[in-house]
Design a protein around this motif. Sequence first.
Motif, short mmCIF file in Angstrom:
data_model
loop_
_atom_site.label_atom_id
_atom_site.label_comp_id
_atom_site.label_asym_id
_atom_site.label_seq_id
_atom_site.Cartn_x
_atom_site.Cartn_y
_atom_site.Cartn_z
N ASN A 96 -27.30 23.48 19.03
CA ASN A 96 -27.42 22.03 18.93
C ASN A 96 -27.82 21.59 17.53
OD1 ASN A 96 -27.53 19.45 20.56
ND2 ASN A 96 -29.53 19.43 19.59
N LEU A 97 -28.69 22.39 16.91
CA LEU A 97 -29.23 22.03 15.60
C LEU A 97 -28.14 21.89 14.54
CD1 LEU A 97 -32.15 21.46 14.89
CD2 LEU A 97 -32.33 23.76 13.96
N LYS A 98 -27.08 22.66 14.72
CA LYS A 98 -25.97 22.62 13.75
C LYS A 98 -25.37 21.22 13.63
CE LYS A 98 -24.19 27.19 14.83
NZ LYS A 98 -23.14 27.69 15.69
N ASN A 99 -25.36 20.50 14.75
CA ASN A 99 -24.70 19.20 14.75
C ASN A 99 -25.66 18.04 14.50
OD1 ASN A 99 -22.26 20.45 15.50
ND2 ASN A 99 -23.00 20.52 17.63
N TRP A 100 -26.91 18.37 14.27
CA TRP A 100 -27.95 17.33 14.27
C TRP A 100 -27.60 16.15 13.36
CZ3 TRP A 100 -31.77 16.41 17.51
CH2 TRP A 100 -32.73 15.48 17.16
N ASP A 101 -27.22 16.44 12.12
CA ASP A 101 -26.97 15.36 11.16
C ASP A 101 -25.84 14.44 11.59
OD1 ASP A 101 -29.01 16.29 9.68
OD2 ASP A 101 -27.76 17.56 8.39
N LYS A 102 -24.84 15.02 12.21
CA LYS A 102 -23.69 14.22 12.66
C LYS A 102 -24.08 13.27 13.79
CE LYS A 102 -21.06 17.92 12.98
NZ LYS A 102 -20.13 18.74 13.71
N GLU A 103 -25.15 13.63 14.49
CA GLU A 103 -25.52 12.90 15.69
C GLU A 103 -26.28 11.60 15.40
OE1 GLU A 103 -24.58 13.58 18.61
OE2 GLU A 103 -24.14 15.72 18.70
N VAL A 104 -26.71 11.42 14.17
CA VAL A 104 -27.60 10.31 13.88
C VAL A 104 -27.01 8.95 14.28
CG1 VAL A 104 -28.81 9.07 12.03
CG2 VAL A 104 -28.87 11.55 12.12
N LEU A 105 -25.72 8.79 14.06
CA LEU A 105 -25.07 7.53 14.42
C LEU A 105 -25.28 7.19 15.89
CD1 LEU A 105 -21.60 7.21 12.71
CD2 LEU A 105 -23.68 5.89 12.33
N ARG A 106 -25.27 8.26 16.69
CA ARG A 106 -25.44 8.06 18.12
C ARG A 106 -26.93 7.89 18.47
NH1 ARG A 106 -25.90 11.92 22.63
NH2 ARG A 106 -25.83 13.60 21.14
N LEU A 107 -27.77 8.72 17.87
CA LEU A 107 -29.18 8.76 18.27
C LEU A 107 -29.96 7.55 17.78
CD1 LEU A 107 -30.05 12.55 17.94
CD2 LEU A 107 -28.95 11.32 19.80
N ALA A 108 -29.51 6.93 16.69
CA ALA A 108 -30.20 5.74 16.20
C ALA A 108 -29.16 4.63 16.04
CB ALA A 108 -30.90 6.04 14.89
N ALA A 109 -28.43 4.36 17.10
CA ALA A 109 -27.30 3.44 17.01
C ALA A 109 -27.73 2.00 16.79
CB ALA A 109 -26.45 3.54 18.27
N THR A 110 -26.98 1.32 15.96
CA THR A 110 -27.18 -0.12 15.75
C THR A 110 -26.35 -0.86 16.81
OG1 THR A 110 -25.27 -0.16 14.32
CG2 THR A 110 -27.40 0.19 13.26
N PRO A 111 -26.58 -2.18 16.96
CA PRO A 111 -25.83 -2.91 17.99
C PRO A 111 -24.31 -2.74 17.88
CG PRO A 111 -27.63 -4.24 17.20
CD PRO A 111 -27.63 -3.00 16.37
N LYS A 112 -23.80 -2.68 16.69
CA LYS A 112 -22.37 -2.53 16.52
C LYS A 112 -21.88 -1.21 17.13
CE LYS A 112 -19.47 -4.03 12.69
NZ LYS A 112 -19.58 -4.09 11.22
#
Lengths: 148, 598
Positions: free
Chosen positions: B194-210
């Motif tokens: 899971n850690l390998k993908n961590w950086d890519k996930e930020v958009l999802r994990l801290a999503a803005t309203p858009k």
Amino acid sequence: MKLVILGRGGQGVLFFSKVLAQTAIEEGKSVKTTEIKGMAKKGGVVEVQMKIGEGYSPRIKRGSADLVILLSPDLKAYAKTFGEKHFFFSKKEMEKALKEVPLRYVNIYLLGIFLAKTHIFDIDKAIKVLDEENKKALLKGYNDVQSR
Amino acid sequence: MSYRVYLSGNEAIAYGLITGGVRFLTGYPGTPSSEILPTAQKLKLRYGFKGFIDWAINEKVALEMAFSSSLCGIKSAVTMKQVGLNVAMDPFVNSAYIGPSAGFVIVVADDPGPYSSQTEQDSRVAAYFAKVPVLDPSSVEEAYLFAKKALEISEEFKIPILLRTTTALSHGKSDFVIPEITIKDEFQPAFKENLKNWDKEVLRLAATPKQRFLLHKALNEKLKTISEKNKIRYFYEGDILILTSGMVFSYLMEIVEEHKLQKKITLGKVDMPYPLKKEDFSKFKKVITIEETAPFIELLLDTEGRRNGIVPSEGELSLEVCEHILAKIGLIPERKSISIPPLKRPSLCPGCGHRIGLFAVKKVFGKKTIYTGDIGCYTLALNFGVTDTVFCMGAGVSFAGAMSKIFRLSDKKRFVVGIVGDSTFLHSGIPPLVDAYHYRFPFLLIILDNKTVAMTGNQKTPAHTKSYEGEPLNSVKIETIVEGIGIDFVKVVDPYDYRKTVKILKEAKKYLSESAKPAVVILRHPCVYTKEGLEKNPKKPVSIIEEKCTGCKYCISEFECPALQWDEEKEKVFIDKTLCINCGCCIFVCPKKAISEV
Ligand code: SF4
Ligand code: SF4
Ligand code: SF4
């Protein structure tokens, strides 16, 4: 077979029922049970519904039990809502139980009496699921009936 | 290799979750869900795998912890009762949008009846609201299988799954066969991957309203795919279709077989009530849904049921009620109803510290005071007049705060006393106490501290110093929290010390009258329902002095210890020695001094 086991909190109804269920499983039968403890703790009513070798759900319809086992004699009116056939222990048996075994084994001593009087369950299978102390109490109750 | 187990629904769920790979499990106790987590702890002790299995402070925190653990790639689950899901609603709804990174299951136990809850709410509706798929098992074996299945679906679609159980299933026991349990180390490999993908996930994990809009769209896609695969299972071959889910299915099977209705009824079993697609029912002459407790499948598939009065709108759909429903539509004869004699109402255990503590509160504050109670054993103080309101977790504190303010603003003078247990206080009593301090709400808060979650089966609280595995834990002190808020009247006393308790309560009363600020008294006595609690409890055997007992019944109505019983013949009170734990508390109760130490 549909059984209901009734008693008061602190009488060991749950363990009494657990041994019956495990004995039936030892005999190769399927078992479904339900424990209804309510909110009453000490002194409240404890109810176990048990289906052996039949059904899909662990519940028993009122009026349909083949046998109601009462560990506390004051629950007869309530027992009636499940069925007409009741098994209860006489005052003498209760008193003898208290004299014969320590308080915490009274339920298993009574179970021994039940097994000896009804022959619904195989005593040898019941012994298999118990530890030493419980086994002794069970056999005491069982043999008390045999020797009468 | 496989073997036969004999498990309750709750135990079966724990087996399913752990063998399905869950390595982070938390929750908050609540009947009928409480046995799931302790069973998982036993499995952890038995098989010794890496992971975390323990209670959280409340359901919201529990759900957040379990969800975030799933974001680290660890299969996770959380357990609670249905009203607990209300507490966790915010992260619950959000978790569907964000989606877990590893299998994530929310186990919720509903309580049709209700047997021990404030509401009969149906968590399938909450799942629909949150756009979370829900599985509704019909037997103990299915509870085990569906727990595993929930993890699989969750892993495949990266979506949370709600596993719903009910009292009848959670507390029902059954024997069934499971494969031999082999426990792999799932923790480390999953975490690393899971850690390998961590950086890519930020958009999802801290999503803005858009991005939320896009996440919503993706969620809808997932639900659509899942619903395509979700098929109703049909049993028997009658031309009346009865749709159902959960334990009611097992009841209906039994009734069909007992009354030989195989040619009259077709049972449609819905394993996953949401997301569910319409199917072609045109070959049936009637379609009815019988389900607990909301008209849910009925609304989704637009069938008959509750809305046209066939199915009762409240209460458990027991075997008897199901039979009655089939009688109503003319399939079987109506059975004569059996009236059930009333059973003795529940009361606090003999020797319970809450009883003597609240008796002292009543003595000092009198009957006119408003007592805002809360959820726990102590709700039973209702029986002897020391609880006027019971609402939801922590409301004993908020109610007391606002009501004391209202009385202060009005022209009526009343004391307000809030009553809350230790674990309920930590669950949601702290925020309202902060407000109360800030706004100077003038009430007394009684915190009943018995160091356990007694009502639901004596689970541990944050006061404990050791985990179930023997690991050291930091013990949380309630008085430190209360003092930390800024409250300056904080007293701790063992209510078994009756005289001291009364003295402190009198001081608190004086403080309230003079200072117009909240005061807190912590009544600390361990629960006597546990083995250690009972063994360590002080022993002071008592007896009734018959000549002194006037038969006034004050001790029965105002104190209600189950061991104090009425002798019809003598018209006096006697002590039932099989129930009495020799706590000696009743000595302080009898105004005629008829109860004394032996
Ligand atoms: S379980 Fe403990 S806290 Fe609850 S009534 Fe019994 S003694 Fe009191
Ligand atoms: S024991 Fe005391 S309080 Fe109870 S009935 Fe007798 S006189 Fe009244
Ligand atoms: S000593 Fe009195 S209060 Fe305590 S358990 Fe016995 S009867 Fe109840």
